[in-house]
Design an enzyme around this catalytic site. Structure first.
Site, PDB file in Angstrom:
ATOM      1  N   TYR A 101       0.864  -1.190   0.000  1.00  0.00           N
ATOM      2  CA  TYR A 101       0.000   0.000   0.000  1.00  0.00           C
ATOM      3  C   TYR A 101       0.897   1.235   0.000  1.00  0.00           C
ATOM      4  O   TYR A 101       1.881   1.301   0.737  1.00  0.00           O
ATOM      5  CB  TYR A 101      -0.885   0.004   1.256  1.00  0.00           C
ATOM      6  CG  TYR A 101      -1.702   1.264   1.387  1.00  0.00           C
ATOM      7  CD1 TYR A 101      -3.004   1.330   0.887  1.00  0.00           C
ATOM      8  CD2 TYR A 101      -1.176   2.409   1.986  1.00  0.00           C
ATOM      9  CE1 TYR A 101      -3.754   2.487   0.984  1.00  0.00           C
ATOM     10  CE2 TYR A 101      -1.917   3.574   2.088  1.00  0.00           C
ATOM     11  CZ  TYR A 101      -3.200   3.605   1.589  1.00  0.00           C
ATOM     12  OH  TYR A 101      -3.928   4.758   1.679  1.00  0.00           O
ATOM     13  N   GLU A 185      -3.325   7.450  -4.183  1.00  0.00           N
ATOM     14  CA  GLU A 185      -3.258   6.194  -3.440  1.00  0.00           C
ATOM     15  C   GLU A 185      -3.159   4.999  -4.388  1.00  0.00           C
ATOM     16  O   GLU A 185      -3.845   4.956  -5.406  1.00  0.00           O
ATOM     17  CB  GLU A 185      -4.519   6.049  -2.577  1.00  0.00           C
ATOM     18  CG  GLU A 185      -4.552   4.789  -1.737  1.00  0.00           C
ATOM     19  CD  GLU A 185      -5.908   4.582  -1.061  1.00  0.00           C
ATOM     20  OE1 GLU A 185      -5.996   4.799   0.148  1.00  0.00           O
ATOM     21  OE2 GLU A 185      -6.852   4.199  -1.767  1.00  0.00           O
TER      22      GLU A 185
END
Ligand code: GDP
Ligand code: MN
Length: 377
Positions: A101, A185
């Protein structure tokens, strides 16, 4: 403004971040053709501006073009957390070895940017942060300094990411800066079986305040579905946000409109939108607001809630009457006027005697009426 995954990926690619090959389609037939071009075996992904598509059935593997067509057919029109699927993306499959992530976000409270990264990607990062906060690195990024090579390496080490993710971490920062984003993101950023680092998903929120210098995204506002309403409202300069319910809401002042949403919800109905027509509340603004709200197919009744302050209620009533001349009212309208010149305002609406317009004297009463009308057959 949030971007779709396929738009975020375009930005990533422009800034040198590796993404899998992909195409967006608008019909099952196109999906089949795209799958053929992508090598047959593909991931079919619903394009909606919400996360957790995987769990909701919006990300599916298809082993060949025929399966891709079938999967896409099932996906079009699907509702994912209140978002209707109108565009589907097909991507070549990537054999995943590990999922990471990585993101940058504006931390308003701290007055700086924050790199958030974790070696535990794939799942929802909020969950990881809640159960294993030590697995999520949060590193402030000074915007004046940016993400240098050294900083990128630092972020990778802190998060337990492999060293060769550093160029991606720098690229993502570049996206944030050059594209005027508030959030960038990637989840998951993956290590593929063949060793490559690839961004398999993308979320980007652009800073609307920078739109004047980001012409290239002007087009994406005129998009399908929910966004079409918000785009129409934005074109008219309205302070409008689409919500998921069935009671249209118009009010003067953001605070009053927010209370109105609560009161509507308290009556067992759901507000269809937020719309603050501000202090002026001219006939034109009222007409524009009504036009946008009435064009929302989910709206079953409209609640106009005005508290006359500097703007007197009789002026607002005149505005409604004149709006009714230019907008064909197709759904019941409940009007509550209170405050400055309320009695005169109410009389103006009584005299107009439009069959679909009814008045209420209190906010609660009006909300109840609007809720009943929304649920009546
Ligand atoms: P989200 O659920 O909305 O965040 O959608 P994602 O794009 O993140 O997809 C959900 C999950 O599907 C990912 O975490 C991956 O595990 C998986 N996935 C997505 N793309 C691929 C792919 O190309 N190959 C494989 N094997 N899995 C994928
Ligand atoms: Mn994801």
């Amino acid at each position: 403004m949030d971007l779709y995954e396929y738009q975020a990926r375009e930005l990533f690619a422009d800034h040198g971040i590796p993404v899998s090959a992909a195409e967006t389609v608008r019909s099952p037939q196109e999906a089949r053709a795209a799958a053929e071009r992508l090598g047959g075996r593909v991931v079919v992904k619903a394009q909606v501006k919400t996360g957790g598509r995987g769990k909701a059935g919006g990300v599916k593997l298809a082993s060949d073009p025929a399966a891709a067509e079938l999967t896409a057919r099932q996906m079009f029109g699907m509702d994912i957390k209140g978002h209707t699927v109108r565009t589907v993306m097909l991507a070549e499959t990537v054999d995943i070895e590990r999922e990471f992530y990585a993101s940058y976000v504006l931390d308003r409270a701290a007055g700086t940017f924050l790199a958030i990264a974790s070696a535990e990607g794939g799942m929802e990062i909020e969950e990881v942060a809640a159960t294993r906060p030590e697995a999520v690195a949060r590193i402030p990024v000074d915007p004046a300094e940016g993400v240098t090579e050294a900083r990128a390496a630092e972020i990778a080490v802190a998060a337990g990411l492999p060293a060769d993710t550093a160029p991606v971490l720098r690229g993502l920062w570049q996206v944030l800066v050059r594209e005027d984003a508030l959030l960038v993101e990637v989840n998951p950023l993956v290590r593929a079986a063949d060793g490559r680092i690839v961004a398999l998903d993308g979320k980007v929120t652009l800073d609307d305040n920078a739109r004047f210098r980001q012409e290239r995204w002007g087009e994406s506002r005129r998009d399908s579905g929910t966004d079409a309403l918000e785009a129409a409202a934005a074109e008219r300069g309205l302070n409008y946000v689409k919500l998921d319910g069935e009671v249209g809401v118009i009010g003067n002042g953001a605070g009053l409109v927010m209370s109105t949403l609560d009161v509507v919800a308290g009556c067992g109905a759901r507000p269809a939108n937020f719309l603050d027509i501000g202090g002026g509340a001219s006939a034109q603004v009222m007409a524009d607001g009504l036009a946008v709200i009435l064009s929302d197919p989910d709206v079953r009744s409209v609640f106009v809630n005005v508290f006359g302050g500097i703007t007197a209620c009789d002026a607002v009533a005149e505005g409604i009457v004149r709006a009714l001349e230019s907008v064909a009212l197709t759904k019941p309208l409940v009007v509550r006027l209170d405050g400055n010149s309320a009695a005169r305002g109410r009389r103006i609406l009584e005299d107009r005697a439009h069959p679909l317009v009814q008045q209420a004297t209190t906010m609660d009463g009006a909300a109840r009426q609007a809720a009943v009308l929304a649920h009546a057959e």
